[in-house]
Design a protein around this motif. Structure first.
Motif, PDB file in Angstrom:
ATOM      1  N   LEU A  31       0.850  -1.194   0.000  1.00 47.75           N
ATOM      2  CA  LEU A  31       0.000   0.000   0.000  1.00 47.75           C
ATOM      3  C   LEU A  31       0.889   1.250   0.000  1.00 47.75           C
ATOM      4  O   LEU A  31       1.883   1.307   0.722  1.00 47.75           O
ATOM      5  CB  LEU A  31      -0.869  -0.031   1.261  1.00 47.75           C
ATOM      6  N   ASP A  35      -2.392   6.084  -2.361  1.00 47.01           N
ATOM      7  CA  ASP A  35      -3.424   5.157  -2.851  1.00 47.01           C
ATOM      8  C   ASP A  35      -4.835   5.580  -2.465  1.00 47.01           C
ATOM      9  O   ASP A  35      -5.807   5.068  -3.046  1.00 47.01           O
ATOM     10  CB  ASP A  35      -3.135   3.725  -2.388  1.00 47.01           C
ATOM     11  N   HIS A  40      -8.306   3.328  -3.144  1.00 45.27           N
ATOM     12  CA  HIS A  40      -8.140   2.236  -2.168  1.00 45.27           C
ATOM     13  C   HIS A  40      -9.429   1.987  -1.374  1.00 45.27           C
ATOM     14  O   HIS A  40      -9.879   0.843  -1.233  1.00 45.27           O
ATOM     15  CB  HIS A  40      -6.980   2.590  -1.219  1.00 45.27           C
ATOM     16  N   SER A  74      -0.046  -4.684   4.099  1.00 42.14           N
ATOM     17  CA  SER A  74      -1.186  -4.452   3.201  1.00 42.14           C
ATOM     18  C   SER A  74      -0.673  -4.324   1.782  1.00 42.14           C
ATOM     19  O   SER A  74       0.270  -3.561   1.526  1.00 42.14           O
ATOM     20  CB  SER A  74      -1.918  -3.159   3.568  1.00 42.14           C
ATOM     21  N   VAL A  76      -1.693  -3.937  -2.520  1.00 43.49           N
ATOM     22  CA  VAL A  76      -2.694  -3.521  -3.509  1.00 43.49           C
ATOM     23  C   VAL A  76      -2.268  -4.058  -4.868  1.00 43.49           C
ATOM     24  O   VAL A  76      -1.066  -4.191  -5.149  1.00 43.49           O
ATOM     25  CB  VAL A  76      -2.829  -1.976  -3.595  1.00 43.49           C
ATOM     26  N   ILE A  78      -2.525  -2.852  -8.714  1.00 43.04           N
ATOM     27  CA  ILE A  78      -2.771  -1.612  -9.457  1.00 43.04           C
ATOM     28  C   ILE A  78      -2.957  -1.939 -10.937  1.00 43.04           C
ATOM     29  O   ILE A  78      -2.187  -2.726 -11.495  1.00 43.04           O
ATOM     30  CB  ILE A  78      -1.560  -0.646  -9.324  1.00 43.04           C
ATOM     31  N   VAL A  85      -6.375   1.433  -7.965  1.00 43.99           N
ATOM     32  CA  VAL A  85      -6.317   0.213  -7.144  1.00 43.99           C
ATOM     33  C   VAL A  85      -7.471  -0.681  -7.578  1.00 43.99           C
ATOM     34  O   VAL A  85      -8.614  -0.214  -7.668  1.00 43.99           O
ATOM     35  CB  VAL A  85      -6.464   0.561  -5.648  1.00 43.99           C
ATOM     36  N   VAL A  88      -7.310  -5.344  -2.982  1.00 44.96           N
ATOM     37  CA  VAL A  88      -6.618  -5.027  -1.729  1.00 44.96           C
ATOM     38  C   VAL A  88      -6.610  -6.260  -0.820  1.00 44.96           C
ATOM     39  O   VAL A  88      -7.461  -7.147  -0.955  1.00 44.96           O
ATOM     40  CB  VAL A  88      -7.312  -3.858  -0.980  1.00 44.96           C
ATOM     41  N   MET A 125      -3.924 -12.188  -4.920  1.00 41.86           N
ATOM     42  CA  MET A 125      -3.746 -11.441  -3.667  1.00 41.86           C
ATOM     43  C   MET A 125      -3.489 -12.409  -2.511  1.00 41.86           C
ATOM     44  O   MET A 125      -2.566 -12.221  -1.702  1.00 41.86           O
ATOM     45  CB  MET A 125      -4.995 -10.576  -3.405  1.00 41.86           C
TER      46      MET A 125
END
Ligand code: ACO
Length: 169
Positions: A31, A35, A40, A74, A76, A78, A85, A88, A125
């Motif tokens: 993160l 963001d 975000h 954390s 993200v 992109i 974003v 997440v 993720m």
């Protein structure tokens, strides 16, 4: 223009395998301090109510976590075409006395933008957070989820264990 600062700087915690599996023009990273402007909170809003944050409220939380960057990881995803974003997720690292000062990773706040679901971004993720947990020496990574999401997490390699209990203030 101000430059992004990131929640953590250790690039070895970003899985090269996950990075290479993302669609073209997408990347995964910690993160970043800008963001908020990349949406975000809008992506987190896919998961639950996020409340009302001013940009400063958001930054206060970002810098709280950055000061504790051996605990909050954390990430993200992109989309560089739109500079937005699109996904997440967080791994929270818990240190314990049991298992000889063991570490447990807690996966929290996973969300993929509505118009980006079904492209394996959720899976990537989770793989990226599992990688951070393994690199940090966690002996397990756990999470709570809605029953409807159990099949998704099973596809990510999780198995159902025990029960979740909640107490709301
Ligand atoms: N039920 C069954 N299978 C699912 C589901 C589901 N709800 N969601 C995804 N899958 C399957 C996909 O079909 C795919 O299967 P395949 O490999 O056989 O093709 C595989 O799981 C991977 O799917 P992705 O494309 O990576 O899923 P996506 O990017 O859409 O992300 C997610 C899934 C995160 C659940 C997304 O739909 C989302 O953001 N939902 C709303 C927010 C939410 O519920 N987040 C999870 C909260 S739990 C927590 O935070 C710990």
């Amino acid at each position: 223009m101000t430059v992004d600062s990131y929640l953590f700087d250790d690039e070895t915690l970003i899985s090269p395998q996950v990075q290479s599996c993302l669609p073209q023009n997408y990347s995964i990273r910690p993160l970043g301090s800008r963001d908020y402007d990349r949406g975000h909170l809008q992506v987190l809003g896919v998961l639950t109510d996020i409340g009302h944050h001013s940009p400063q409220d958001w930054l206060d939380q970002f810098y709280y976590m950055k000061k504790r960057n051996d605990t909050y990881f954390s990430l993200v995803i992109i989309d560089h075409a739109s500079d937005r974003v699109v996904a997440v997720g967080t791994l929270l690292m818990e240190r314990k006395f049991v298992h000889c000062n063991g570490k447990v990773g807690h996966i929290e706040d996973i969300a993929v933008a509505n118009d980006q679901q079904g492209k394996k971004l959720g899976l990537r993720m989770i793989e990226a957070l599992q990688y951070i947990g393994a690199r940090n020496g966690c002996y397990k990574v756990i999470l709570d989820c809605a029953v409807k999401n159990v099949p998704f997490y099973e596809k990510c390699g999780f198995v159902q264990k025990e029960s979740q209990m909640a107490w709301y203030v």
